[in-house]
Structures are given as C-alpha cells and as structure tokens.
Scaffold this motif. Sequence first.
Motif, short mmCIF file in Angstrom:
data_model
loop_
_atom_site.label_atom_id
_atom_site.label_comp_id
_atom_site.label_asym_id
_atom_site.label_seq_id
_atom_site.Cartn_x
_atom_site.Cartn_y
_atom_site.Cartn_z
N TYR A 67 0.85 -1.19 0.00
CA TYR A 67 0.00 0.00 0.00
C TYR A 67 0.88 1.24 0.00
CZ TYR A 67 -3.34 3.50 1.49
OH TYR A 67 -4.10 4.62 1.58
N CYS A 68 0.63 2.13 -0.93
CA CYS A 68 1.46 3.32 -1.05
C CYS A 68 0.58 4.49 -1.48
CB CYS A 68 2.57 3.06 -2.06
SG CYS A 68 3.85 4.29 -2.03
N PRO A 69 0.07 5.27 -0.52
CA PRO A 69 -0.81 6.38 -0.88
C PRO A 69 -0.05 7.56 -1.48
CG PRO A 69 -0.41 6.41 1.46
CD PRO A 69 0.27 5.17 0.91
N CYS A 70 -0.49 8.03 -2.61
CA CYS A 70 0.13 9.18 -3.27
C CYS A 70 -0.96 10.16 -3.69
CB CYS A 70 0.90 8.76 -4.52
SG CYS A 70 2.36 7.79 -4.15
N ASN A 71 -0.63 11.42 -3.73
CA ASN A 71 -1.59 12.41 -4.20
C ASN A 71 -1.63 12.38 -5.73
OD1 ASN A 71 0.53 13.99 -5.25
ND2 ASN A 71 0.74 15.12 -3.35
N LEU A 72 -2.55 13.10 -6.30
CA LEU A 72 -2.72 13.07 -7.75
C LEU A 72 -2.01 14.22 -8.46
CD1 LEU A 72 -6.49 12.05 -7.84
CD2 LEU A 72 -4.47 10.58 -8.07
N ARG A 73 -1.18 14.94 -7.73
CA ARG A 73 -0.44 16.06 -8.32
C ARG A 73 0.44 15.53 -9.45
NH1 ARG A 73 4.66 18.38 -6.93
NH2 ARG A 73 4.82 16.66 -5.47
N LYS A 74 0.45 16.26 -10.55
CA LYS A 74 1.21 15.80 -11.71
C LYS A 74 2.52 16.56 -11.81
CE LYS A 74 0.62 14.41 -16.45
NZ LYS A 74 -0.29 14.27 -17.56
N ALA A 75 3.61 15.85 -11.64
CA ALA A 75 4.96 16.37 -11.80
C ALA A 75 5.77 15.17 -12.28
CB ALA A 75 5.51 16.92 -10.49
N GLU A 76 5.68 14.87 -13.57
CA GLU A 76 6.18 13.62 -14.13
C GLU A 76 7.66 13.39 -13.86
OE1 GLU A 76 4.98 14.04 -18.24
OE2 GLU A 76 3.13 12.95 -17.83
N ASN A 105 4.17 11.18 -10.68
CA ASN A 105 4.90 12.07 -9.79
C ASN A 105 5.95 11.27 -9.02
OD1 ASN A 105 3.52 10.90 -7.54
ND2 ASN A 105 1.83 12.31 -7.83
N ARG A 106 6.74 11.95 -8.21
CA ARG A 106 7.84 11.30 -7.50
C ARG A 106 7.33 10.26 -6.51
NH1 ARG A 106 13.38 13.34 -6.70
NH2 ARG A 106 14.33 11.86 -5.29
N CYS A 107 6.19 10.50 -5.89
CA CYS A 107 5.63 9.55 -4.94
C CYS A 107 5.32 8.20 -5.61
CB CYS A 107 4.38 10.13 -4.29
SG CYS A 107 3.58 9.02 -3.13
N VAL A 108 4.67 8.25 -6.76
CA VAL A 108 4.35 7.03 -7.49
C VAL A 108 5.65 6.32 -7.90
CG1 VAL A 108 3.24 6.11 -9.56
CG2 VAL A 108 2.16 7.96 -8.30
N PHE A 109 6.65 7.11 -8.33
CA PHE A 109 7.95 6.53 -8.68
C PHE A 109 8.56 5.81 -7.48
CE2 PHE A 109 12.53 6.96 -8.32
CZ PHE A 109 12.95 6.24 -9.43
N GLU A 110 8.55 6.45 -6.30
CA GLU A 110 9.17 5.86 -5.12
C GLU A 110 8.45 4.60 -4.67
OE1 GLU A 110 9.39 9.17 -2.42
OE2 GLU A 110 11.19 9.95 -3.39
N CYS A 111 7.14 4.53 -4.86
CA CYS A 111 6.40 3.30 -4.55
C CYS A 111 6.88 2.16 -5.44
CB CYS A 111 4.90 3.52 -4.73
SG CYS A 111 4.17 4.59 -3.50
#
Length: 77
Positions: free
Chosen positions: A25-34, A45-51
């Motif tokens: 489980y890795c909650p990330c916001n939907l902010r777009k910063a590819e 975004n960086r959060c999705v990448f880190e997950c």
Amino acid sequence: MKFLAMMALLGLLAIFFVSSSEASYCPCNLRKAEVCGTNGVTYQNRCVFECTQREYRKLGRILNIKKMGSCQANRFS
C-alpha cells in the motif's frame, strides 16, 4: 487439540496476508509532476515513482530517476 492447531494456522495465514497487503500500500496524491525512470516508464509524480522503486528493491532490482519530466519529451530531437 486439532481445533487449536487449526486456529493457530489460520492466525498465521491472516497475519501473513495482512502484512503483505500493507507492505504494497502506497498512498500518493494526484499532483502531476512527471518523473522518468531508468526503466523508460514515465511516472505521474515522485511519490508514485518511489512506490515502484520500493517494489523493485524487494525483487533485488535497481530503479533510479533518469530525468524530471516525461520519458517521451525530446525523444526525437
């Protein structure tokens, strides 16, 4: 005695499934910063990448940031 053994086994299985589902489980916001990964995938975004990077580590693989922004930008320049 069989009842206690069965309950212990079910308890261990429940703990295993709960801990494995929490780990992914890795909650990330939907902010777009590819972010472009070294695997050629553009992450939202960086959060999705880190997950995803954590999942790679579990498999013994390495994933780093190649560049900020889309992997497709300036591809044919």
